[in-house]
Design a protein around this motif. Structure first.
Motif, PDB file in Angstrom:
ATOM      1  N   LEU A   1      -9.203  -5.993   2.922  1.00 52.38           N
ATOM      2  CA  LEU A   1      -8.008  -6.094   2.116  1.00 52.38           C
ATOM      3  C   LEU A   1      -8.610  -5.065   0.994  1.00 52.38           C
ATOM      4  O   LEU A   1      -9.732  -5.095   0.515  1.00 52.38           O
ATOM      5  N   ASP A   2      -7.663  -4.309   0.527  1.00 50.51           N
ATOM      6  CA  ASP A   2      -7.669  -3.258  -0.671  1.00 50.51           C
ATOM      7  C   ASP A   2      -8.175  -4.222  -2.083  1.00 50.51           C
ATOM      8  O   ASP A   2      -8.838  -3.506  -2.757  1.00 50.51           O
ATOM      9  N   TYR A   3      -7.519  -5.113  -2.147  1.00 47.54           N
ATOM     10  CA  TYR A   3      -7.510  -5.896  -3.320  1.00 47.54           C
ATOM     11  C   TYR A   3      -6.965  -7.462  -3.080  1.00 47.54           C
ATOM     12  O   TYR A   3      -6.186  -7.648  -2.035  1.00 47.54           O
ATOM     13  N   GLN A   4      -7.279  -8.154  -3.912  1.00 47.10           N
ATOM     14  CA  GLN A   4      -6.475  -9.620  -3.913  1.00 47.10           C
ATOM     15  C   GLN A   4      -5.036  -9.578  -3.651  1.00 47.10           C
ATOM     16  O   GLN A   4      -4.499  -8.907  -4.566  1.00 47.10           O
ATOM     17  N   PRO A   5      -4.439 -10.495  -2.782  1.00 47.27           N
ATOM     18  CA  PRO A   5      -3.103 -10.644  -3.003  1.00 47.27           C
ATOM     19  C   PRO A   5      -2.597 -10.876  -4.354  1.00 47.27           C
ATOM     20  O   PRO A   5      -2.845 -11.758  -4.900  1.00 47.27           O
ATOM     21  N   GLY A   6      -1.457 -10.179  -4.815  1.00 49.99           N
ATOM     22  CA  GLY A   6      -0.848 -10.268  -6.030  1.00 49.99           C
ATOM     23  C   GLY A   6      -1.541  -9.780  -7.221  1.00 49.99           C
ATOM     24  O   GLY A   6      -1.234  -9.751  -8.442  1.00 49.99           O
ATOM     25  N   GLU A   7      -2.800  -9.128  -6.898  1.00 54.97           N
ATOM     26  CA  GLU A   7      -3.667  -8.474  -8.159  1.00 54.97           C
ATOM     27  C   GLU A   7      -3.007  -7.175  -8.616  1.00 54.97           C
ATOM     28  O   GLU A   7      -2.955  -6.856  -9.706  1.00 54.97           O
ATOM     29  N   TYR A   8      -2.572  -6.468  -7.497  1.00 49.83           N
ATOM     30  CA  TYR A   8      -1.823  -5.078  -7.926  1.00 49.83           C
ATOM     31  C   TYR A   8      -0.578  -4.964  -7.062  1.00 49.83           C
ATOM     32  O   TYR A   8      -0.532  -5.579  -6.232  1.00 49.83           O
ATOM     33  N   SER A   9       0.188  -3.923  -7.436  1.00 55.17           N
ATOM     34  CA  SER A   9       1.440  -3.294  -6.551  1.00 55.17           C
ATOM     35  C   SER A   9       0.715  -2.081  -6.485  1.00 55.17           C
ATOM     36  O   SER A   9       1.101  -1.151  -7.314  1.00 55.17           O
ATOM     37  N   ARG A  10       0.305  -1.860  -5.054  1.00 54.90           N
ATOM     38  CA  ARG A  10      -0.028  -0.221  -4.710  1.00 54.90           C
ATOM     39  C   ARG A  10       0.892   0.239  -3.677  1.00 54.90           C
ATOM     40  O   ARG A  10       0.780  -0.693  -2.648  1.00 54.90           O
ATOM     41  N   TYR A  11       1.364   1.052  -3.497  1.00 52.96           N
ATOM     42  CA  TYR A  11       2.217   1.535  -2.635  1.00 52.96           C
ATOM     43  C   TYR A  11       1.599   1.508  -1.301  1.00 52.96           C
ATOM     44  O   TYR A  11       0.710   2.386  -1.129  1.00 52.96           O
ATOM     45  N   ARG A  12       2.028   1.049  -0.089  1.00 50.59           N
ATOM     46  CA  ARG A  12       1.450   0.934   1.054  1.00 50.59           C
ATOM     47  C   ARG A  12       2.441   0.592   2.025  1.00 50.59           C
ATOM     48  O   ARG A  12       3.334  -0.393   2.219  1.00 50.59           O
ATOM     49  N   GLN A  13       2.804   1.756   2.929  1.00 48.40           N
ATOM     50  CA  GLN A  13       3.812   1.669   4.112  1.00 48.40           C
ATOM     51  C   GLN A  13       3.482   0.468   5.254  1.00 48.40           C
ATOM     52  O   GLN A  13       4.401   0.060   5.691  1.00 48.40           O
ATOM     53  N   SER A  14       2.196   0.369   4.991  1.00 52.53           N
ATOM     54  CA  SER A  14       1.621  -0.554   6.301  1.00 52.53           C
ATOM     55  C   SER A  14       2.328  -1.970   6.047  1.00 52.53           C
ATOM     56  O   SER A  14       2.742  -2.587   7.127  1.00 52.53           O
ATOM     57  N   GLY A  15       2.675  -2.507   4.925  1.00 55.95           N
ATOM     58  CA  GLY A  15       3.491  -3.707   4.848  1.00 55.95           C
ATOM     59  C   GLY A  15       4.635  -3.982   5.481  1.00 55.95           C
ATOM     60  O   GLY A  15       5.248  -4.856   6.210  1.00 55.95           O
ATOM     61  N   TYR A  16       5.139  -2.579   5.514  1.00 51.99           N
ATOM     62  CA  TYR A  16       6.810  -2.500   6.012  1.00 51.99           C
ATOM     63  C   TYR A  16       6.545  -2.354   7.500  1.00 51.99           C
ATOM     64  O   TYR A  16       7.556  -3.110   8.127  1.00 51.99           O
ATOM     65  N   ALA A  17       5.573  -2.056   8.075  1.00 47.32           N
ATOM     66  CA  ALA A  17       5.371  -1.918   9.500  1.00 47.32           C
ATOM     67  C   ALA A  17       5.210  -3.295   9.971  1.00 47.32           C
ATOM     68  O   ALA A  17       5.711  -3.657  11.076  1.00 47.32           O
ATOM     69  N   ILE A  18       4.464  -4.036   9.145  1.00 56.47           N
ATOM     70  CA  ILE A  18       4.092  -5.542   9.475  1.00 56.47           C
ATOM     71  C   ILE A  18       5.431  -6.427   9.370  1.00 56.47           C
ATOM     72  O   ILE A  18       5.566  -7.266  10.324  1.00 56.47           O
ATOM     73  N   ALA A  19       6.184  -6.230   8.569  1.00 54.43           N
ATOM     74  CA  ALA A  19       7.324  -6.823   8.191  1.00 54.43           C
ATOM     75  C   ALA A  19       8.493  -6.533   9.529  1.00 54.43           C
ATOM     76  O   ALA A  19       8.943  -7.724   9.713  1.00 54.43           O
ATOM     77  N   GLU A  20       8.290  -5.495   9.807  1.00 52.45           N
ATOM     78  CA  GLU A  20       9.202  -5.032  10.959  1.00 52.45           C
ATOM     79  C   GLU A  20       8.779  -5.955  12.193  1.00 52.45           C
ATOM     80  O   GLU A  20       9.549  -6.215  13.064  1.00 52.45           O
ATOM     81  N   MET A  21       7.284  -5.716  12.534  1.00 52.65           N
ATOM     82  CA  MET A  21       6.920  -6.221  13.551  1.00 52.65           C
ATOM     83  C   MET A  21       7.165  -7.821  13.692  1.00 52.65           C
ATOM     84  O   MET A  21       7.575  -8.153  14.664  1.00 52.65           O
ATOM     85  N   VAL A  22       7.080  -8.528  12.346  1.00 54.35           N
ATOM     86  CA  VAL A  22       7.267  -9.963  12.423  1.00 54.35           C
ATOM     87  C   VAL A  22       8.713 -10.203  12.783  1.00 54.35           C
ATOM     88  O   VAL A  22       9.101 -11.102  13.817  1.00 54.35           O
ATOM     89  N   MET A  23       9.701  -9.301  12.488  1.00 59.19           N
ATOM     90  CA  MET A  23      11.320  -9.430  12.608  1.00 59.19           C
ATOM     91  C   MET A  23      11.406  -9.179  14.128  1.00 59.19           C
ATOM     92  O   MET A  23      12.122  -9.940  14.809  1.00 59.19           O
ATOM     93  N   GLU A  24      10.855  -8.257  14.709  1.00 58.93           N
ATOM     94  CA  GLU A  24      10.768  -7.964  16.108  1.00 58.93           C
ATOM     95  C   GLU A  24      10.485  -9.002  17.226  1.00 58.93           C
ATOM     96  O   GLU A  24      11.077  -9.358  18.102  1.00 58.93           O
TER      97      GLU A  24
END
Length: 464
Positions: free
Chosen positions: A171-194
């Motif tokens: 992880l780049d940082y602890q979850p909830g520590e920052y909001s850093r622009y990461r397209q990877s999260g959207y890919a994983i969310a899509e994969m979960v839905m698929e």
């Protein structure tokens, strides 16, 4: 300020009536009711050196305007049916889609990824799903990975490929520590839905957003081009038209897609909001009007929606170098529709000739505009002056750059970024002591700024 009531008559429509010479908009004009911002668009386009754009503005049940100005990158006249890219502004559609999925119980935004992904790394197990959408998961960036270019160029690439690429990285940082622009999260969310629902994001978006709104000309590029991989669709890649965006806003206002209040409540929920970013939406409040939405493509596209006022605005252009016109124009339209008063002009209008101006003239023009009371909007002056300074750096006009950066540091002394830029230019010009002073000022304002700390150490080493 008192907000204008929303029950006014249709001011502009996208009925395809011929061009009006005064503003080159392919829409019917009612001069008596004409919104001043729309009349100023040609002047704004000249100031920002933008050849054309599409504009949508909706208030309540009315389409205030849906049309185009100037020409596309292909030299075609921009119209209300011209296709234009949303880029990362696609996340507005994603935000509405996931809101619908959550409303229907198809996704639990608060459930940990461990419940959705049996193979999720240990560090991911307890990360709530919503952190994928507000960039607080800490999951590493994918677009800068060595193999990402190969994924983009392969039509068979999938979100599972992105998952495989980032799941082995820490992880780049602890979850909830920052909001850093990461397209990877959207890919994983899509994969979960698929994998959970058996449907890709474009199908879900059609069910919850584009289908109910009748947005027949809004789709991901992969639906038209076999060469485009059907992954990361929720993060970018949708194309739309001014007319389709008008339909989207109308169908939010009429609670067909989602009620404005429900969408606002979700986005402003403190669980999901991190500073000014929430679930696929940037939250902005100006003059008491809260808007949500997203920009994309280096501000080539911008969507703003005011849920309380039921005002929606979309601007898009083909111009990569657009100076942020879509952002400024959307703000102007929201303001004028909400309050019924002429909005301030962006500072770019006063400084539009900077490429052919000396720094002294830029400084004089800035001070002159700043002294004109409410005529100019100074809120975007800092990034504009910084961009002008770096234009001079690129043109090897270091003295001009330093003069503009100095103006910026005097006008916005509490901004670490302006001192950093001035320090960089001074160092390039051989002024180590001046640069050292500026980088130390950065650290005074932002003690955790790693670049400034490194530059201070480097300059001190050079001086030894």
């Amino acid at each position: 300020m008192k907000m204008r009531a929303l029950g006014f008559a249709v001011l502009f429509t996208s009925c395809g009536i011929g061009l009006t010479p005064s503003n080159n908009a392919n829409a019917r004009i009612s001069p008596q009711d004409q919104i001043s911002t729309l009349a100023k668009i040609p002047e704004l386009m000249r100031s920002y050196d933008v050849a054309g754009l599409a504009v949508t503005a909706v208030a309540g049940d009315e389409v205030v305007f849906s049309g185009g100005f100037g020409v596309t990158a292909d030299g075609e006249t921009y119209t209300s049916s011209s296709s234009c890219g949303l880029f990362s502004a696609t996340k507005t559609i994603a935000s509405l889609t996931y809101a619908g999925l959550a409303r229907d119980g198809s996704i639990d935004l608060n459930a940990p990824l461990g419940e959705y992904l049996s193979t999720a790394p240990e560090a991911w197990q307890s990360i709530p799903f919503y952190r994928l959408l507000n960039h607080t998961s800490g999951i590493t960036m994918v677009v800068n990975k060595d193999g990402f270019g190969a994924l983009v160029s392969n039509p068979a690439s999938s979100n599972r490929d992105v998952y495989q690429m980032v799941s082995e990285a820490p992880l780049d940082y602890q979850p909830g520590e920052y909001s850093r622009y990461r397209q990877s999260g959207y890919a994983i969310a899509e994969m979960v839905m698929e994998e959970r629902l058996g449907e890709s994001f474009d199908v879900l978006a059609a069910r919850y957003v584009t289908g109910p709104a009748g947005m027949a000309n809004t789709q991901h590029a992969s639906a038209r081009l076999d060469s485009e991989p059907a992954f990361l669709m929720s993060a970018g890649g949708f194309q739309t038209t001014a007319d389709d965006m008008a339909k989207m806003f109308l169908n939010i206002n009429n609670s067909v897609i989602l009620t404005p209040g429900d969408w606002k409540a979700m986005l402003t929920d403190e669980r999901y909001r991190f500073d000014d970013y929430s679930l696929g939406a940037l939250i902005e409040e100006r003059d008491g009007v809260l808007t949500v939405g997203h920009s994309g493509g280096g501000a080539r596209a911008n969507i703003r929606y005011a849920p309380d006022a039921k005002i929606g605005v979309m601007i898009c252009t083909d111009e990569r170098q657009n100076g942020g016109l879509a952002i400024q124009l959307a703000r102007m339209l929201v303001h004028e529709i909400a309050f019924g008063e002429e909005p301030a002009l962006p500072m770019m209008v006063a400084l539009s000739g900077y490429r052919d101006m000396s720094a002294a003239r830029v400084v004089a023009a800035y001070h002159s505009a700043a002294a004109e009371g409410d005529r100019y909007d100074l809120s975007g002056a800092e990034p504009l002056l910084n961009a002008i300074g770096y234009f001079y750096v690129a043109e090897e006009r270091l003295d001009d750059a330093i003069e503009v950066f100095t103006l910026n540091s005097e006008a916005f002394p509490q901004s670490p970024n302006v001192h950093d830029s001035l320090g960089e230019a001074l160092l390039m010009n051989g002024d180590r002591e001046g640069a050292l002073e500026q980088y130390r000022q950065v650290l005074t304002l932002a003690p955790d700024n790693e670049n400034a700390a490194q530059m201070v150490a480097r300059i001190l080493e050079m001086n030894d």
